[in-house]
Enzyme design. Sequence first.
Site, PDB file in Angstrom:
ATOM      1  N   HIS A 298      44.738  45.775  44.077  1.00 51.60           N
ATOM      2  CA  HIS A 298      44.061  46.961  44.621  1.00 51.60           C
ATOM      3  C   HIS A 298      42.834  47.323  43.786  1.00 51.60           C
ATOM      4  CE1 HIS A 298      43.876  50.579  47.067  1.00 51.60           C
ATOM      5  NE2 HIS A 298      43.663  51.287  45.959  1.00 51.60           N
TER       6      HIS A 298
ATOM      7  N   GLU B 153      46.837  41.909  49.523  1.00 52.35           N
ATOM      8  CA  GLU B 153      47.443  43.221  49.298  1.00 52.35           C
ATOM      9  C   GLU B 153      48.411  43.569  50.434  1.00 52.35           C
ATOM     10  OE1 GLU B 153      45.142  46.930  47.321  1.00 52.35           O
ATOM     11  OE2 GLU B 153      44.737  46.568  49.420  1.00 52.35           O
TER      12      GLU B 153
ATOM     13  N   ASN C  61      50.302  15.266  30.069  1.00 56.92           N
ATOM     14  CA  ASN C  61      50.967  14.038  29.655  1.00 56.92           C
ATOM     15  C   ASN C  61      52.457  14.264  29.433  1.00 56.92           C
ATOM     16  OD1 ASN C  61      49.205  11.522  29.064  1.00 56.92           O
ATOM     17  ND2 ASN C  61      47.926  13.232  28.454  1.00 56.92           N
TER      18      ASN C  61
END
Length: 689
Positions: free
Chosen positions: A46, A68, A424
């Site tokens: 918001h 939202e 990795n």
Amino acid sequence: MDTNQYLEMFIEESKEHLQSCNEHLLELENNPEDLGIVNEIFRSAHTLKGMSATMGYEDIADLTHKMENVLDAIRNAKIRVTTEIIDVVFQAVDDLEEMVLDIAAGGTGKKDVQELVEVLNRIEAGGSAVVAASAETAATAVAEMETQQNGHSDLQFDEYDMTVIGQSFEQGYQAYEISIQLREDCLLKAARVFMIFEIFEKSGEVIKTVPAVEQLENEDFEETFAVALLTKEEADVLKAKIMKVSEVENVVVRPITNETLLQGRVEKEENIVKKAAVEKVDSPTNPKSAVVSGEKQNRKNVTAQAGNKTIRVNIDRLDILMNLFEELVIDRGRLQSIASELHNAELTETVERMTRISGDLQTIILNMRMIPVETVFNRFPKMVRQLARDLDKKIALEIVGAETELDRTVIDEIGDPLVHLIRNALDHGIEKPAERLAKGKPEEGTVTLRAYHSGNHVFIELEDDGAGVNRERVLAKAISNGIVSAEMADTLTDKQVAELILASGFSTAEKISDVSGRGVGLDVVKNTIESLGGHISIDSKEGYGSLFQVQLPLTLSIISVMLVELEKEMYAIPLSSIIETAIIQTSDIMNAHNQKVIDFRGNIVPLVDLKEIFETADGDYEADDYQSVVIVRKGDKLAGLVVDSFIGQQEIVLKSLGNYLQNVFAISGATILGNGQVALIVDCNALIK
């Protein structure tokens, strides 16, 4: 309003809010029933929406608004949190990050997110529409049609919708709420909806539907649905067009005005007040809730006080301040040199006092540049989550010591090497769940990322409980690449074999993957860390996992050194690399494999004559009965640097040699001493093989 002056603040705060969204989304996935987490994400979204709209970045504001809406549906228990929904919201946050970074790079922050917006719209309407559909009957649908004719709205508009409608009024558009009822015996409801929406698209723009479009397409509704339409056509014309579609029972077109919007806002606020009043009545009866409320208020007050004591400072200003202080350190050294020559009591006392004050000032300035490594670590939980899903593995990431602080120069450089190491570890360290179970391990692998201070260094460790480094495969690859000989291979320890994967272009991966091949890019990791004055080492036990340890200096600008002399020239050796200094007898020097070595506390340490390295004179051990040696370390390897004499310890300012002298062997920079002389700084890592 000129928003350029707020651009930098907007970018920084946007990054903070998006990072907060990422962190809380990861928490929400583990605790899907915790609405407090949803509220935190909603609050960040918001705020970002409001900032973006104020700055004029409508694309960011629109996408944040859609995100939202989904969060609002979750916290109102209209839809349940699922992994798929979390994935979509993560994608929205990723796109928002890209848009903010584009703005930071001078772009417009625009991105095509139409497909994502449609997915968010479908998710938003999910549960609430299903509940409405199951609850409604044909009779209640007719009743609702009648109530809407009396002025009651089935559509609920939020602040964003009201803003859009208000702006459309200014441009000459009219807004209508259109309620359509199909016949009970309608066989192809989706086809009728399609035909009606075709009329709407030609007449104007649909901004809201109940139920959502996806449910209308899937016929997941009874006979009634409502649409909010912005158009320049008259209500009667619209109604006539819709009634021409076969199997439409009734159409109610009700104008949306500022008065109806205001009424809707008032009703919404009244509901909030009533809800708050109910909670207020309930809370005193529960002492625990009162205590929790008090604790929250206290935390809020503490946070507010802390916020009032914090200001944002442009990092360039800190760099300028650091450069000025570096010049002050050089002049301080010059004054100390003059005071020691003149032997004036008042001058000496003043210089000592200035030294103490400037030392305190140095500590403050260096601390101002220190940043917690969590600014780097924060990006990894989300990355690990996504890679684990891509690799079909179960992996838990544990972060320890995220509050450990490092100089921002080091922070800026360390992110990419850590990404290589983590990718990795996930790709080739942690096994598949089935393999782990077969080995008697839990199916979920663990990767631990930890940071801690030790002396003048920060250590960052990455540990996994995976397969470890396969000694045979690594040696076979190293021999085929000519990195080691077959005879030497048998003499290497497991640790030395593991560190072979740091060699340039080394990889034991059977096939190249998008994630990594263990060794691909690890030479880059090693080079980057060593360019920062750091060191990387690997410990691995096959079948049990690996530990990558990165050692880094706290700061790169002002360092403590030991000044030494070579043929009337001064050189600086960083104290962080020195174990101790020693005076040895020339007769104690031995030869092993054409290398001069000494026995230092039970260890065979090779000797490096700096006069030979820097070609200042011909090194000759027989010239004197004794030799001055500085014992230095690189990881677990030692070397003895032979010098003419020791001068003493000093704090110096590290200066670059410039673009023309970047590749000078065993020299990492230079400094200006108190007497104005330039001393070169020895790169010990380059001298130890």
